[in-house]
Write a protein that holds these residues in place. Structure first.
Motif, PDB file in Angstrom:
ATOM      1  N   ARG A  38       0.841  -1.209   0.000  1.00 49.00           N
ATOM      2  CA  ARG A  38       0.000   0.000   0.000  1.00 49.00           C
ATOM      3  C   ARG A  38       0.874   1.256   0.000  1.00 49.00           C
ATOM      4  N   ASP A  39       1.972   1.228   0.763  1.00 49.36           N
ATOM      5  CA  ASP A  39       2.891   2.370   0.789  1.00 49.36           C
ATOM      6  C   ASP A  39       3.470   2.627  -0.605  1.00 49.36           C
ATOM      7  N   ILE A  40       3.888   1.562  -1.259  1.00 50.86           N
ATOM      8  CA  ILE A  40       4.480   1.700  -2.587  1.00 50.86           C
ATOM      9  C   ILE A  40       3.443   2.226  -3.578  1.00 50.86           C
ATOM     10  N   LYS A  41       2.202   1.750  -3.462  1.00 52.28           N
ATOM     11  CA  LYS A  41       1.155   2.239  -4.356  1.00 52.28           C
ATOM     12  C   LYS A  41       0.931   3.730  -4.155  1.00 52.28           C
ATOM     13  N   GLU A  42       0.923   4.163  -2.905  1.00 51.79           N
ATOM     14  CA  GLU A  42       0.702   5.582  -2.631  1.00 51.79           C
ATOM     15  C   GLU A  42       1.857   6.420  -3.167  1.00 51.79           C
ATOM     16  N   LEU A  43       3.076   5.936  -3.006  1.00 46.75           N
ATOM     17  CA  LEU A  43       4.241   6.649  -3.552  1.00 46.75           C
ATOM     18  C   LEU A  43       4.209   6.661  -5.074  1.00 46.75           C
ATOM     19  N   ALA A  44       3.754   5.562  -5.670  1.00 47.15           N
ATOM     20  CA  ALA A  44       3.627   5.500  -7.129  1.00 47.15           C
ATOM     21  C   ALA A  44       2.577   6.490  -7.619  1.00 47.15           C
ATOM     22  N   ASP A  45       1.464   6.597  -6.895  1.00 47.49           N
ATOM     23  CA  ASP A  45       0.411   7.536  -7.267  1.00 47.49           C
ATOM     24  C   ASP A  45       0.907   8.983  -7.216  1.00 47.49           C
ATOM     25  N   GLN A  46       1.900   9.222  -6.349  1.00 47.91           N
ATOM     26  CA  GLN A  46       2.499  10.553  -6.244  1.00 47.91           C
ATOM     27  C   GLN A  46       3.595  10.772  -7.283  1.00 47.91           C
ATOM     28  N   GLY A  47       3.878   9.741  -8.083  1.00 46.73           N
ATOM     29  CA  GLY A  47       4.903   9.849  -9.117  1.00 46.73           C
ATOM     30  C   GLY A  47       6.327   9.767  -8.602  1.00 46.73           C
ATOM     31  N   LEU A  48       6.507   9.193  -7.400  1.00 51.62           N
ATOM     32  CA  LEU A  48       7.831   9.163  -6.783  1.00 51.62           C
ATOM     33  C   LEU A  48       8.597   7.884  -7.078  1.00 51.62           C
ATOM     34  N   LEU A  49       7.932   6.869  -7.603  1.00 48.11           N
ATOM     35  CA  LEU A  49       8.586   5.626  -7.984  1.00 48.11           C
ATOM     36  C   LEU A  49       7.679   4.872  -8.940  1.00 48.11           C
ATOM     37  N   LYS A  50       8.202   3.770  -9.478  1.00 44.63           N
ATOM     38  CA  LYS A  50       7.433   2.918 -10.380  1.00 44.63           C
ATOM     39  C   LYS A  50       7.205   1.583  -9.696  1.00 44.63           C
ATOM     40  N   SER A  51       5.953   1.254  -9.438  1.00 45.70           N
ATOM     41  CA  SER A  51       5.623  -0.019  -8.808  1.00 45.70           C
ATOM     42  C   SER A  51       5.763  -1.146  -9.820  1.00 45.70           C
ATOM     43  N   VAL A  52       6.446  -2.215  -9.410  1.00 44.57           N
ATOM     44  CA  VAL A  52       6.607  -3.404 -10.248  1.00 44.57           C
ATOM     45  C   VAL A  52       6.279  -4.626  -9.396  1.00 44.57           C
ATOM     46  N   ARG A  53       6.170  -5.770 -10.052  1.00 43.95           N
ATOM     47  CA  ARG A  53       5.863  -6.997  -9.314  1.00 43.95           C
ATOM     48  C   ARG A  53       6.934  -7.260  -8.254  1.00 43.95           C
ATOM     49  N   GLY A  54       6.504  -7.353  -6.999  1.00 42.11           N
ATOM     50  CA  GLY A  54       7.425  -7.675  -5.916  1.00 42.11           C
ATOM     51  C   GLY A  54       8.174  -6.506  -5.326  1.00 42.11           C
ATOM     52  N   GLY A  55       7.898  -5.267  -5.801  1.00 39.27           N
ATOM     53  CA  GLY A  55       8.631  -4.137  -5.241  1.00 39.27           C
ATOM     54  C   GLY A  55       8.461  -2.876  -6.063  1.00 39.27           C
TER      55      GLY A  55
END
Length: 249
Positions: A38-55
């Motif tokens: 969920r943290d990674i998804k929220e950061l991805a939604d903010q454009g701060l990283l790219k969510s990929v399978r497993g990380g």
């Protein structure tokens, strides 16, 4: 640990290692993998990283709009353009995409070189208009205003008519596992047609774009024949690409 503290730790770890894994972060943060996801998804939604399978992996740094990219990292891109000139010879058919590094190559072409350049870039076509010995073939289509290039099915079908000697592709993101990617779906589709229509595919990429990913797939990384960067060719970070058979310049 507060959520904001988890976010900072995730981004710090990502900056250090160029990737993060759910399992590892779960142990470090002492939370469940679902919480990390969920943290990674929220950061991805903010454009701060790219969510990929497993990380997650980093997004490509730098602006995406052409007008902003023209001045961004210009010294590094000039180094790339100067290196790229050695790959050009009289009589070649060369595809130039709409990247600003490809534009700098067009600006630096020797006055006596004889080429056929196929492009969908309005700025590159304009630059080469005054080059007496370069024939310019322009791919029509719909204008992508952010990048000053043509896109769409008409553009894709035009590039498929060629078997070019070389393709210069200004790359947004290259990742050993996730491939070559870009931030715009339709432009990435055009870039894929360029790659498929070329014998030699040369990626033009500053060092900071390696190991990053965007949303839209262009081609597998091992389809590249050469990656030209702004750095010497003996960096440890390049070994993973050399193992794939890619020439690092």
């Amino acid at each position: 640990m507060l959520k904001e503290e988890r976010f900072q730790l995730i981004l710090t770890q990502l900056g250090q290692d160029q990737k993060v894994h759910l399992t590892d972060l779960s142990h470090v943060l002492k939370v469940s993998e679902d919480t990390v996801r969920r943290d990674i998804k929220e950061l991805a939604d903010q454009g701060l990283l790219k969510s990929v399978r497993g990380g997650a992996v980093p997004h490509s740094p730098g602006p995406h709009r052409f007008k902003d990219r023209v001045e961004y990292g210009n010294d590094q891109k000039q180094i790339i353009a100067n290196k790229a000139l050695r790959f050009l010879k009289d009589g070649q058919v060369a595809i130039f995409d709409g990247g600003t590094s490809a534009m700098l190559i067009a600006q630096a072409l020797p006055k006596d070189i004889q080429l056929t350049v196929v492009t969908n870039s309005f700025p590159i076509a304009s630059i080469l208009e005054e080059h007496e010995k370069v024939e310019v073939l322009f791919a029509g289509g719909r204008l992508l205003k952010n990048s000053f290039v043509t896109i769409g099915n008409e553009t894709i079908q035009y590039f498929r008519k060629f078997r070019a000697d070389i393709c210069f592709s200004g790359i947004c993101s290259i990742h050993p596992e996730l491939g070559v990617t870009g931030p715009d779906y339709e432009e990435s589709e055009v870039k894929r047609a360029m790659v498929e229509s070329s014998r030699e595919i040369i990626a033009l990429s500053t060092l900071e774009k390696l190991g990053t990913a965007e949303a839209y797939y262009v081609c597998p990384t091992n389809q590249l024949t050469t990656i030209i960067t702004d750095q010497p060719d003996n960096l440890d970070a390049f070994e993973i690409y050399k193992v794939m058979g890619i020439k690092m310049v």
